[in-house]
Enzyme design. Structure first.
Site, PDB file in Angstrom:
ATOM      1  N   ASP A   2      40.380  34.026  38.614  1.00 35.69           N
ATOM      2  CA  ASP A   2      40.950  33.879  37.272  1.00 35.69           C
ATOM      3  C   ASP A   2      42.203  34.730  37.054  1.00 35.69           C
ATOM      4  OD1 ASP A   2      39.431  36.166  37.400  1.00 35.69           O
ATOM      5  OD2 ASP A   2      38.197  35.725  35.652  1.00 35.69           O
ATOM      6  N   LYS A   6      28.422  39.628  37.958  1.00 40.28           N
ATOM      7  CA  LYS A   6      28.231  38.998  36.637  1.00 40.28           C
ATOM      8  C   LYS A   6      26.887  38.272  36.483  1.00 40.28           C
ATOM      9  CE  LYS A   6      33.104  37.880  36.775  1.00 40.28           C
ATOM     10  NZ  LYS A   6      34.095  36.847  36.682  1.00 40.28           N
TER      11      LYS A   6
END
Length: 454
Positions: free
Chosen positions: A191, A155
């Site tokens: 997450d 990311k």
């Protein structure tokens, strides 16, 4: 009705039944390899045990901190659990400056610790003992509930000095260096685990957690006997453990070559983690907009869209020069549009190319391009979810999903369900629920469950 030319252009994105079944079989095979110690090294989906073995009951009480780092911003949360499946959440978003995303890891963690201290001061909790659940949404090898080594950055992050290190310890050390708040890092999770925990807090049938946002990943509840990597001591008391699939890397060993397109290869070629996270590059918000830009560029170069527009050469120049100009959020806005007005599409086309009023035909074409890219992404996600559901013993399985693509795209949920109807075994019931603040509330719940277990 979209013309034949655009349909032909988008054909590589339209998966046949054979391709769907083949991806499904290969995915299930990778999961089996990831769970076995003897084949773990060769598996692209690493299936790391998270060491989270207790699911929430809904009766948890107390105040817990949560920290959620997984993109260009991170959040700090104060979660007050009140029992009876109730919780209140107060949170603050902090930016990660671009230079810290690629600067020394110590500086990144010092910045996070500073923001934590500010948050604690703002809520007047300097003197309280605060257990913290740390959601760290990057590929990690978990060695215990609060110990995890980063295997690689994704990311857009690339901080030296963190890969191979225990990120829980790095955060702990940064908090200790400041010494101005009594914060204990009691749990480290990603997450997907947070999403599963948050949804299980509200629905005890939740067994799968999925993120389709900037990145894409999943976790699920597995029987301990099937998880070779889990040490024997963790198999004695509890019979289940949440497994972090790390499915973003599915395809890194060639399993998806038969469905990848030239556009996928171009996206990968220009990424900072080339030849890695190939499944994620076909499903997540970080890349979907870029796929649409590349298709749009090809369509313009071949005179298949905006044919009558005098500014076509200028459009091509804009698309060639500006990588990532077509943001993923535009896909959601275009697909939400109605015929024949297309207000969002016309606004976006005007914003990007200065066209005053795009034709209905061009709007339809752009919408079809977006649809094909999104539908394929949703199909891949549905294949992964179905593979996990079919592994789980429970007859009824609820899937908790979070992430900006799932949350804001008007049809993503429908695309997923449509494909799951075909792939989930007969006799199994499934449902999907949107996670309410999974990576925040979920992290606090893991911290609460961890504190209770201790």
């Amino acid at each position: 009705m979209v013309d034949v030319e655009i349909r032909e252009l988008m054909q590589p994105f339209v998966l046949s039944d054979y391709q769907v079944q083949e991806v499904y079989s290969r995915f299930c095979l990778e999961i089996a390899k990831g769970l076995r110690r003897t084949t773990h090294e060769q598996a692209s989906t690493k299936c790391f045990p998270t060491y989270v073995q207790d699911l929430p009951t809904g009766d948890e009480m107390g105040k817990y901190l949560a920290l959620d780092l997984g993109g260009t911003n991170f959040r700090v949360l104060l979660v007050t659990l009140k029992g009876h499946h109730e919780a209140t959440v107060e949170s603050q978003i902090y930016a990660v400056p671009k230079d810290l995303m690629v600067g020394p890891g110590v500086e990144l963690f010092d910045h996070i610790a500073e923001c934590l201290a500010k948050f604690v001061a703002k809520h007047d909790m300097h003197n309280a003992y605060l257990p913290l659940g740390f959601t760290f949404s990057f590929p990690c090898i978990q060695m215990g509930l609060r110990e995890a080594k980063l295997t690689r950055w994704t990311k857009g992050f690339n901080c030296p000095g963190v890969e191979g290190e225990d990120v829980g310890l790095m955060l702990h050390d940064a908090i200790q260096r400041r010494g101005d708040a009594e914060i204990a890092v009691v749990a480290l999770l990603n997450d997907t685990t947070g999403t599963l925990m948050s949804c299980a807090h509200r629905n005890p049938d939740c067994r799968v957690g999925v993120i389709v946002g900037t990145g894409c990943n999943a976790c699920y509840v597995e029987h301990v006997d099937n998880v070779d990597l889990l040490d024997t001591e963790f198999k004695r008391i509890q019979k289940q453990v949440i497994v972090n699939v790390e499915w973003g890397a599915f395809g890194d060993h060639g399993q998806l070559e038969f469905v990848r397109t030239d556009y996928d290869r171009e996206v990968d070629r220009k990424s900072i983690n080339r030849s890695e996270q190939l499944f994620e590059k076909m499903t997540s918000g970080m890349y979907l907009g870029e796929l649409v830009r590349l298709v749009l560029l090809r369509a313009l170069e071949r005179n298949k869209i905006f044919k009558l527009n005098t500014k076509r050469a200028a459009f091509v120049a804009v698309l060639q020069k500006n990588v990532d100009i077509f943001e993923t959020k535009y896909i959601s806005e275009v697909e939400a549009d109605s015929f024949p007005e297309f207000p969002n599409t016309r606004r976006i086309v005007k914003q990007l190319f200065g066209v005053e009023k795009a034709t209905v035909e061009d709007c339809q074409k752009l919408k079809y391009i977006c649809e094909c890219v999104t539908k394929r992404a949703a199909t891949f996600v549905a294949i992964g979810i179905s593979g996990l559901i079919n592994k789980i013993i429970d007859r009824r399985v609820v899937v908790g999903i979070d992430g900006s693509v799932y949350r804001y795209h008007p049809k993503f949920d429908g695309y997923i369900r449509e494909m799951m109807q075909k792939l989930v075994k007969p006799g199994k019931e499934f449902d999907i629920m949107l996670s309410e603040d999974g990576s925040g509330r979920g992290a606090a719940l893991v911290a609460a469950v961890a504190s209770k277990t201790k």
